[in-house]
Design a protein around this motif. Structure first.
Motif, short mmCIF file in Angstrom:
data_model
loop_
_atom_site.label_atom_id
_atom_site.label_comp_id
_atom_site.label_asym_id
_atom_site.label_seq_id
_atom_site.Cartn_x
_atom_site.Cartn_y
_atom_site.Cartn_z
N HIS A 1 1.53 -11.24 2.16
CA HIS A 1 0.38 -10.51 2.90
C HIS A 1 0.62 -9.83 3.95
O HIS A 1 -0.21 -9.38 4.63
N ARG B 1 2.25 -6.85 6.41
CA ARG B 1 2.31 -5.49 6.07
C ARG B 1 3.59 -5.10 7.03
O ARG B 1 3.85 -5.33 8.25
N ASP C 1 2.48 -7.40 -6.13
CA ASP C 1 1.02 -7.84 -5.93
C ASP C 1 0.21 -6.84 -5.78
O ASP C 1 -1.04 -6.82 -6.53
N ALA C 2 0.36 -5.74 -5.05
CA ALA C 2 -0.44 -4.72 -4.93
C ALA C 2 -0.65 -4.04 -6.21
O ALA C 2 -1.81 -3.37 -6.37
N TYR C 3 0.40 -3.53 -6.89
CA TYR C 3 0.16 -2.84 -7.94
C TYR C 3 -0.48 -3.41 -9.18
O TYR C 3 -1.39 -2.87 -9.85
N MET D 1 -4.18 -3.35 -8.23
CA MET D 1 -4.81 -1.98 -8.38
C MET D 1 -4.72 -1.65 -9.84
O MET D 1 -5.89 -0.98 -10.24
N ILE E 1 0.66 3.58 -3.44
CA ILE E 1 1.84 2.77 -3.16
C ILE E 1 2.98 3.81 -2.36
O ILE E 1 3.22 3.10 -1.16
N GLN F 1 2.36 -0.01 5.05
CA GLN F 1 2.03 -1.07 4.51
C GLN F 1 3.18 -1.80 3.80
O GLN F 1 3.50 -3.00 3.78
#
Length: 402
Positions: free
Chosen positions: A314, A316, A342-344, A347, A366, A373
């Motif tokens: 987590h 950035r 993880d972000a994708y 989302m 992204i 980020q």
């Protein structure tokens, strides 16, 4: 088998005929029967390989026989002594040919080289013919030989180096004391086999433990079903696009699957809350990366160094992440990859309080956050993987295929 595999089988058959039809001095029939029996007994001691197939202790007997028998009979012992638990006929044909040719080639090398060089080069000849023929076969079936070597056969090479001297000791005992001395020595072979199996089972137990931990976490929140598996699939494809070696891809996969394991320590009232978190609850939620590393720390000797990927996923690129506010390349590479994956995944997944974005919308976001980020290099690798339309691109398809 496909056409290329049959070509390989044909090449092995030519070598086999060369050994069988060669002109060699006669040998005692008892020697052939005895060593075929030893290879048979040792081939009963099998060890499963991580991905496909198995290896047996039979190579120790075949290598020993290669120093007792001429190439023609060494081929016979290697091919016929092998125990095959009812395989498909063409697989059995290939296995027996490559084992026989391995033994025949080792014998040819043994009787062709001067004495100081015989032992190491005989062992090397057997190993190369045996392993390279299997790797070539796997290549004809669409597998990556380099990857299979590192992920599957490299551990066998270590065992082979450690056990090969026993083959030459067995042969010397046979010459000096006869067959009974070899049979007594088989007791030590049983111990070596059990230790090898124990190591393999330990690896299997670690993998099972990973799946259990992930299932334990995801069972608490139905909205994160297969979240960790999908993050791992995305992360591995990113790592592959970045040219990571197989051992790093394995470590990345384990870290990605376990990246949220610290959430097992978050109360359900916070973890499953559908409204906004209070500052205190948010502080507790942000503790899960450190908590995850602490929980996994006793397992690092078995899992490998997954800690940085779990602790820093987590963070950035601009230094505004948590838990330590690392920035840029100070963030470990595995963590930077997991952050994008993880972000994708988050989302494009539905949550109780919102609908998931489309794959195109998530990709665009992204891309917009590259250099802010996320690491730009990781984002570029993600784009390349995304455009190949893998199963993880749409969660519905991933849940169906995976």
């Amino acid at each position: 088998m496909n056409g290329k595999a049959w070509v390989l089988t044909g090449i092995l058959a030519v070598f086999a005929l060369g050994y069988l039809l060669g002109q060699y001095p006669p040998v005692r029939f008892w020697d052939v029967v005895f060593w075929a029996g030893v290879v048979f007994l040792l081939s009963l001691m099998d060890v499963p390989l991580p991905f496909v197939g198995r290896v047996t202790m039979g190579f120790v007997g075949a290598l020993a026989a290669s120093t007792i028998l001429w190439p023609n009979w060494a081929f016979v012992v290697g091919a016929l002594g092998y125990f095959a638990p009812r395989p498909v006929w063409y697989k059995e044909l290939f296995n027996r040919l490559q084992l026989g040719v391995s033994a025949g080639t080792a014998s040819f090398v043994y009787y062709s080289l001067p004495s100081p060089l015989t032992a190491p080069f005989t062992a090397l000849a057997y190993f190369l013919v045996n392993t390279l023929s299997v790797l070539f076969l796997l290549w004809t079936l669409g597998m990556n030989p380099r990857s299979m070597w590192k992920r599957q056969y490299r551990s066998f090479a270590i065992a082979y180096v450690g056990l090969s001297p026993l083959a030459f000791l067995m042969a010397e005992l046979y010459r000096s004391w006869g067959g009974w001395s070899v049979l007594v020595m088989l007791i030590s072979m049983v111990y070596a086999w059990q230790m090898w199996r124990y190591q393999t089972r330990l690896i299997q137990a670690v993998n099972a433990m990973i799946y259990s931990l992930v299932n334990l976490l995801e069972a608490r929140d139905p909205y994160t079903a297969r979240h960790s598996e999908r993050v791992a699939a995305i992360a591995v494809d990113i790592g592959r696009e970045m040219g990571l070696p197989p051992e790093d891809l394995d470590l990345l996969e384990r870290a990605a699957k376990l990246h949220d394991i610290g959430k097992v320590g978050i109360p359900d009232a916070v973890l499953r809350k559908t409204s906004h978190l209070s500052p205190e609850e948010w502080h507790l939620m942000r503790s899960h990366p450190v908590m995850g590393e602490v929980l996994l720390w006793p397992l690092f000797p078995y899992l490998g160094q997954v800690g940085p990927g779990v602790r820093y996923h987590h963070e950035r690129w601009d230094g505004r992440g948590y838990p330590e506010g690392l920035a840029g390349h100070d963030i470990p590479l595995l963590a930077r990859i997991i952050a994008v994956a993880d972000a994708y995944e988050a989302m494009t997944s539905d949550r109780p309080y919102r609908r998931g974005k489309s794959p195109e919308e998530a990709l665009k976001e992204i891309q917009d956050l590259a250099g802010v980020q996320f690491d730009r290099d990781v984002v570029r690798a993600f784009e390349r993987a995304w455009r190949k339309d893998p199963p993880w691109r749409r969660k519905e398809r991933f849940l169906t295929v995976a």
